[in-house]
Design an enzyme around this catalytic site. Sequence first.
Site, PDB file in Angstrom:
ATOM      1  N   MET A 252     -43.700  24.371 -60.784  1.00 11.26           N
ATOM      2  CA  MET A 252     -44.406  24.699 -62.034  1.00 11.26           C
ATOM      3  C   MET A 252     -43.542  25.660 -62.855  1.00 11.26           C
ATOM      4  O   MET A 252     -44.044  26.364 -63.731  1.00 11.26           O
ATOM      5  CB  MET A 252     -45.776  25.316 -61.735  1.00 11.26           C
ATOM      6  CG  MET A 252     -46.694  24.331 -61.002  1.00 11.26           C
ATOM      7  SD  MET A 252     -48.451  24.682 -61.198  1.00 11.26           S
ATOM      8  CE  MET A 252     -48.546  26.326 -60.503  1.00 11.26           C
TER       9      MET A 252
ATOM     10  N   GLY B 246     -36.795  31.326 -54.080  1.00 11.67           N
ATOM     11  CA  GLY B 246     -37.510  30.412 -53.179  1.00 11.67           C
ATOM     12  C   GLY B 246     -37.392  28.975 -53.672  1.00 11.67           C
ATOM     13  O   GLY B 246     -37.096  28.058 -52.899  1.00 11.67           O
ATOM     14  N   HIS B 247     -37.606  28.777 -54.975  1.00 14.83           N
ATOM     15  CA  HIS B 247     -37.431  27.424 -55.540  1.00 14.83           C
ATOM     16  C   HIS B 247     -35.975  26.974 -55.401  1.00 14.83           C
ATOM     17  O   HIS B 247     -35.702  25.805 -55.088  1.00 14.83           O
ATOM     18  CB  HIS B 247     -37.764  27.411 -57.038  1.00 14.83           C
ATOM     19  CG  HIS B 247     -39.183  27.744 -57.375  1.00 14.83           C
ATOM     20  ND1 HIS B 247     -39.540  28.930 -57.974  1.00 14.83           N
ATOM     21  CD2 HIS B 247     -40.326  27.042 -57.208  1.00 14.83           C
ATOM     22  CE1 HIS B 247     -40.842  28.939 -58.171  1.00 14.83           C
ATOM     23  NE2 HIS B 247     -41.354  27.814 -57.713  1.00 14.83           N
TER      24      HIS B 247
ATOM     25  N   ASP C  95     -46.371  28.047 -49.323  1.00 16.78           N
ATOM     26  CA  ASP C  95     -47.664  27.403 -49.586  1.00 16.78           C
ATOM     27  C   ASP C  95     -47.923  26.413 -48.446  1.00 16.78           C
ATOM     28  O   ASP C  95     -47.869  25.198 -48.631  1.00 16.78           O
ATOM     29  CB  ASP C  95     -47.634  26.701 -50.942  1.00 16.78           C
ATOM     30  CG  ASP C  95     -47.432  27.687 -52.077  1.00 16.78           C
ATOM     31  OD1 ASP C  95     -48.252  28.597 -52.216  1.00 16.78           O
ATOM     32  OD2 ASP C  95     -46.433  27.563 -52.804  1.00 16.78           O
TER      33      ASP C  95
ATOM     34  N   LEU D 219     -38.890  29.829 -62.058  1.00 17.76           N
ATOM     35  CA  LEU D 219     -38.142  29.626 -60.811  1.00 17.76           C
ATOM     36  C   LEU D 219     -37.573  30.938 -60.268  1.00 17.76           C
ATOM     37  O   LEU D 219     -37.105  31.791 -61.016  1.00 17.76           O
ATOM     38  CB  LEU D 219     -37.005  28.632 -61.059  1.00 17.76           C
ATOM     39  CG  LEU D 219     -37.441  27.267 -61.585  1.00 17.76           C
ATOM     40  CD1 LEU D 219     -36.233  26.349 -61.751  1.00 17.76           C
ATOM     41  CD2 LEU D 219     -38.483  26.618 -60.688  1.00 17.76           C
TER      42      LEU D 219
ATOM     43  N   GLN E 206     -54.994  22.217 -61.218  1.00 15.73           N
ATOM     44  CA  GLN E 206     -55.019  22.992 -59.976  1.00 15.73           C
ATOM     45  C   GLN E 206     -55.405  24.451 -60.212  1.00 15.73           C
ATOM     46  O   GLN E 206     -55.371  25.259 -59.294  1.00 15.73           O
ATOM     47  CB  GLN E 206     -53.699  22.872 -59.217  1.00 15.73           C
ATOM     48  CG  GLN E 206     -52.490  23.513 -59.871  1.00 15.73           C
ATOM     49  CD  GLN E 206     -51.211  23.176 -59.123  1.00 15.73           C
ATOM     50  OE1 GLN E 206     -50.677  22.088 -59.240  1.00 15.73           O
ATOM     51  NE2 GLN E 206     -50.701  24.126 -58.340  1.00 15.73           N
TER      52      GLN E 206
HETATM   53  O1  PAF Z   1     -46.188  24.633 -55.526  1.00 17.54           O
HETATM   54  C1  PAF Z   1     -46.220  24.359 -56.731  1.00 17.54           C
HETATM   55  O2  PAF Z   1     -45.436  24.870 -57.545  1.00 17.54           O
HETATM   56  C2  PAF Z   1     -47.256  23.373 -57.245  1.00 17.54           C
HETATM   57  O3  PAF Z   1     -48.460  23.508 -56.568  1.00 17.54           O
HETATM   58  C3  PAF Z   1     -46.761  21.917 -57.239  1.00 17.54           C
HETATM   59  C4  PAF Z   1     -46.479  21.431 -55.832  1.00 17.54           C
HETATM   60  C5  PAF Z   1     -45.507  21.796 -58.085  1.00 17.54           C
HETATM   61  C6  PAF Z   1     -47.843  21.014 -57.840  1.00 17.54           C
HETATM   62  O4  PAF Z   1     -48.160  21.380 -59.142  1.00 17.54           O
END
Ligand code: PAF
Length: 279
Positions: free
Chosen positions: A30, A36-37, A150, A33, A61
């Site tokens: 999302m 971790g990303h 997560d 960044l 979400q």
């Molecule tokens: O972990 C995230 O950033 C979000 O939940 C994802 C997996 C991109 C879904 O929107």
Amino acid sequence: MQIVRQLDPLRDALAAFRQTGAKIGLVPTMGALHAGHMRLVEVAMEQCDAVVASIFVNPTQFGEGEDLDAYPRQEAADAALLEAAGVKLLWAPTADQVYPDGYATNVSVSGISDGLCGAARPGHFDGVATVVAKLFNQVRPDAAYFGEKDYQQLAVIRRMARDLDFTHDIVGVPTVRDRDGLALSSRNAYLTEEQRANAVALPDAMREAANAIAAGGDIADILEAAKAKLLGSGFHKIDYLELRDANRLAVLDIFAKPARLFAAARIGSTRLIDNIPVS
Ligand code: PAF
């Protein structure tokens, strides 16, 4: 790096990658960044020939009163990081490419979505499962990468992929932490300096509790002591602190491996989550 916002050019670009026989890796995000990303990207780069990252702040979400509007958006900075890391394509769809007018379908993974964050954030994992199923169909990757930070999300996605016959690999990548142990999260950006200093109590209390549980202590007592420590260290609400089976995510009253400790706690207006193995 190509930045693509519409499905037709996305499909053209992916077809071109596939024509070369490239193994395609997808890193869904999302945005906002952090390291971790970028670790997900790094692992995807090691395992794939062409890495596609997506940035989409998925409204379904977020619950009512949650931080959808405040969620950090910094696409230019994110794109620069992804390009420098070697990502070939950034899929940053406009909202109508994900949820076209009249969109009416929901992916709901029962059971595994119910406790932990699912209890504290009703509907959250339906939103996650729905958007991730859509991203899988849009990109059709050979492998997709998600952080263990997560962990429940990863479990929901694995179950959804299995149940809906997505055959690509779902790769879980260990949590990246700051030097003091706090798990990296886009939401850490909300913390004031004082809250950030206090936030380290979360991984500290979890580590202490995990060690005590592994040493054979009483689980209920240990979790109560850890909650008290958090409430005395700047956190004002604990959504949960629970020992669960690492695969099925069932609550464990008796320690049995593989086990994981899961926590979500609020400091100021920020909700932090974390999980660690207990071994
Ligand atoms: O972990 C995230 O950033 C979000 O939940 C994802 C997996 C991109 C879904 O929107």
